[in-house]
Design a protein around this motif. Structure first.
Motif, PDB file in Angstrom:
ATOM      1  N   GLY A 132       2.119   4.199  -2.708  1.00 26.83           N
ATOM      2  CA  GLY A 132       0.677   4.358  -2.584  1.00 26.83           C
ATOM      3  C   GLY A 132       0.083   3.013  -2.199  1.00 26.83           C
ATOM      4  N   TYR A 133      -0.923   3.033  -1.348  1.00 25.50           N
ATOM      5  CA  TYR A 133      -1.476   1.764  -0.869  1.00 25.50           C
ATOM      6  C   TYR A 133      -2.937   1.930  -0.445  1.00 25.50           C
ATOM      7  N   PRO A 134      -3.703   0.842  -0.460  1.00 25.22           N
ATOM      8  CA  PRO A 134      -5.108   0.924  -0.054  1.00 25.22           C
ATOM      9  C   PRO A 134      -5.250   0.942   1.459  1.00 25.22           C
ATOM     10  N   THR A 135      -6.335   1.538   1.936  1.00 22.90           N
ATOM     11  CA  THR A 135      -6.719   1.410   3.341  1.00 22.90           C
ATOM     12  C   THR A 135      -8.191   1.010   3.354  1.00 22.90           C
ATOM     13  N   ASP A 136      -8.809   1.051   4.518  1.00 17.28           N
ATOM     14  CA  ASP A 136     -10.232   0.717   4.591  1.00 17.28           C
ATOM     15  C   ASP A 136     -11.108   1.909   4.228  1.00 17.28           C
ATOM     16  N   THR A 137     -10.483   3.062   3.921  1.00 19.74           N
ATOM     17  CA  THR A 137     -11.257   4.223   3.464  1.00 19.74           C
ATOM     18  C   THR A 137     -10.739   4.621   2.080  1.00 19.74           C
ATOM     19  N   VAL A 138      -9.804   5.550   2.026  1.00 25.96           N
ATOM     20  CA  VAL A 138      -9.244   6.014   0.755  1.00 25.96           C
ATOM     21  C   VAL A 138      -7.842   5.438   0.560  1.00 25.96           C
ATOM     22  N   TYR A 139      -7.308   5.585  -0.637  1.00 24.68           N
ATOM     23  CA  TYR A 139      -5.908   5.210  -0.848  1.00 24.68           C
ATOM     24  C   TYR A 139      -5.015   6.197  -0.099  1.00 24.68           C
ATOM     25  N   GLY A 140      -3.913   5.674   0.425  1.00 24.56           N
ATOM     26  CA  GLY A 140      -2.971   6.510   1.143  1.00 24.56           C
ATOM     27  C   GLY A 140      -1.623   6.579   0.440  1.00 24.56           C
ATOM     28  N   LEU A 141      -0.870   7.615   0.772  1.00 25.71           N
ATOM     29  CA  LEU A 141       0.542   7.713   0.398  1.00 25.71           C
ATOM     30  C   LEU A 141       1.321   7.561   1.683  1.00 25.71           C
ATOM     31  N   GLY A 142       2.429   6.810   1.642  1.00 22.77           N
ATOM     32  CA  GLY A 142       3.120   6.590   2.895  1.00 22.77           C
ATOM     33  C   GLY A 142       4.568   6.198   2.758  1.00 22.77           C
ATOM     34  N   CYS A 143       5.231   6.240   3.922  1.00 19.12           N
ATOM     35  CA  CYS A 143       6.642   5.879   4.018  1.00 19.12           C
ATOM     36  C   CYS A 143       6.894   5.438   5.455  1.00 19.12           C
ATOM     37  N   ASP A 144       8.117   5.061   5.727  1.00 12.26           N
ATOM     38  CA  ASP A 144       8.543   4.624   7.061  1.00 12.26           C
ATOM     39  C   ASP A 144       8.478   5.815   8.031  1.00 12.26           C
ATOM     40  N   LEU A 145       7.781   5.638   9.146  1.00 12.50           N
ATOM     41  CA  LEU A 145       7.652   6.696  10.157  1.00 12.50           C
ATOM     42  C   LEU A 145       9.001   7.195  10.656  1.00 12.50           C
ATOM     43  N   PHE A 146      10.009   6.325  10.661  1.00 13.17           N
ATOM     44  CA  PHE A 146      11.294   6.691  11.266  1.00 13.17           C
ATOM     45  C   PHE A 146      12.352   7.115  10.250  1.00 13.17           C
ATOM     46  N   ASN A 147      11.928   7.385   9.026  1.00 14.98           N
ATOM     47  CA  ASN A 147      12.867   7.858   8.012  1.00 14.98           C
ATOM     48  C   ASN A 147      12.543   9.313   7.690  1.00 14.98           C
ATOM     49  N   LYS A 148      13.294  10.227   8.291  1.00 19.66           N
ATOM     50  CA  LYS A 148      13.000  11.661   8.143  1.00 19.66           C
ATOM     51  C   LYS A 148      13.081  12.111   6.694  1.00 19.66           C
ATOM     52  N   GLN A 149      14.071  11.624   5.952  1.00 16.28           N
ATOM     53  CA  GLN A 149      14.215  12.014   4.555  1.00 16.28           C
ATOM     54  C   GLN A 149      13.028  11.528   3.721  1.00 16.28           C
ATOM     55  N   ALA A 150      12.549  10.318   4.038  1.00 16.57           N
ATOM     56  CA  ALA A 150      11.380   9.798   3.321  1.00 16.57           C
ATOM     57  C   ALA A 150      10.150  10.660   3.586  1.00 16.57           C
ATOM     58  N   ILE A 151      10.024  11.137   4.826  1.00 16.72           N
ATOM     59  CA  ILE A 151       8.888  12.006   5.157  1.00 16.72           C
ATOM     60  C   ILE A 151       8.987  13.329   4.400  1.00 16.72           C
ATOM     61  N   GLU A 152      10.200  13.866   4.299  1.00 13.55           N
ATOM     62  CA  GLU A 152      10.403  15.094   3.515  1.00 13.55           C
ATOM     63  C   GLU A 152      10.024  14.852   2.051  1.00 13.55           C
ATOM     64  N   THR A 153      10.413  13.698   1.530  1.00 18.10           N
ATOM     65  CA  THR A 153      10.074  13.346   0.148  1.00 18.10           C
ATOM     66  C   THR A 153       8.567  13.258  -0.033  1.00 18.10           C
ATOM     67  N   LEU A 154       7.891  12.667   0.963  1.00 20.00           N
ATOM     68  CA  LEU A 154       6.433  12.551   0.902  1.00 20.00           C
ATOM     69  C   LEU A 154       5.777  13.933   0.837  1.00 20.00           C
ATOM     70  N   TYR A 155       6.241  14.853   1.664  1.00 16.92           N
ATOM     71  CA  TYR A 155       5.707  16.226   1.619  1.00 16.92           C
ATOM     72  C   TYR A 155       5.873  16.808   0.213  1.00 16.92           C
ATOM     73  N   GLN A 156       7.049  16.586  -0.386  1.00 13.92           N
ATOM     74  CA  GLN A 156       7.313  17.125  -1.722  1.00 13.92           C
ATOM     75  C   GLN A 156       6.418  16.477  -2.776  1.00 13.92           C
ATOM     76  N   ILE A 157       6.278  15.152  -2.716  1.00 16.87           N
ATOM     77  CA  ILE A 157       5.475  14.427  -3.697  1.00 16.87           C
ATOM     78  C   ILE A 157       4.030  14.902  -3.678  1.00 16.87           C
ATOM     79  N   LYS A 158       3.509  15.073  -2.477  1.00 17.49           N
ATOM     80  CA  LYS A 158       2.096  15.463  -2.358  1.00 17.49           C
ATOM     81  C   LYS A 158       1.898  16.969  -2.534  1.00 17.49           C
TER      82      LYS A 158
END
Length: 203
Positions: free
Chosen positions: A31-57
């Protein structure tokens, strides 16, 4: 349970940025700050991390994920930027906008929207920009909120609500108004969502 790591919002400490990037490099979600709301994120090029992000959220796989680039020059690697679109981007970035553009072949299919478009951000936030520069490639950006709920503004609450996050960078309270989403993918300017970024000069 992940770590809540306080960070200076204006002058982020390099060792703390490096710690967050090491997690991203290993396929972790933060989780990290942006100039608007806090975001959840991972490496764009890590498919497994993106799958994990979908699950977490708890997101459906058909919900789109935007990503963050460090500057205008980097956008052209991942999106087709015609002259008219470039003028808009140059005027409004960095800032509280997400621009939808045609994707290049560099973009993983998992984050491409319908019609092979992508949502790209360049936030005006020192912490976010330090993260993507240190990582050397874009990071996914999705609002730190369960689906259908308002953005969460307290980093501690984000950590508690999403215990699978490995790290939350705490830069103080976040905003509660998400980005303005602007579609430039078909040559004109279409406002898909009005948010923190003013639209008066866009339309």
């Amino acid at each position: 349970m992940g770590i809540l790591l306080p960070i200076n919002p204006e002058h982020p400490e390099p060792r703390k940025i490096r710690r967050a990037v090491e997690i991203l490099e290993k396929g972790g979600v933060i989780g990290y700050p942006t100039d608007t709301v806090y975001g959840l994120g991972c490496d764009l090029f890590n498919k497994q991390a993106i799958e994990t992000l979908y699950q977490i959220k708890g997101m459906q796989r058909d919900k789109n994920l935007a990503f963050i680039c460090p500057d205008l020059g980097d956008i052209a690697r991942y999106a087709v930027v015609e002259n008219a679109a470039y003028r808009v981007l140059k005027r409004f970035l960095p800032g509280p906008y997400c621009f939808v553009l045609q994707a290049t072949r560099e973009v993983p299919k998992i984050v491409q929207m319908n019609k092979k478009t992508v949502g790209i951000r360049v936030p005006s936030n020192p912490v976010t920009l330090a993260l993507v520069r240190e990582l050397g490639r874009p990071i996914i950006s999705t609002t730190a909120a369960p689906p259908g709920e308002d953005p969460m503004v307290d980093p501690w609450e984000i950590k508690e609500r999403f215990p699978a996050l490995e790290l939350v960078l705490d830069a103080g309270a976040g905003g509660n108004l998400p980005t303005t989403i602007v579609d430039l993918s078909e040559g004109d300017v279409r406002i898909l969502r009005e948010g923190a970024g003013p639209i008066d000069e866009l339309v």
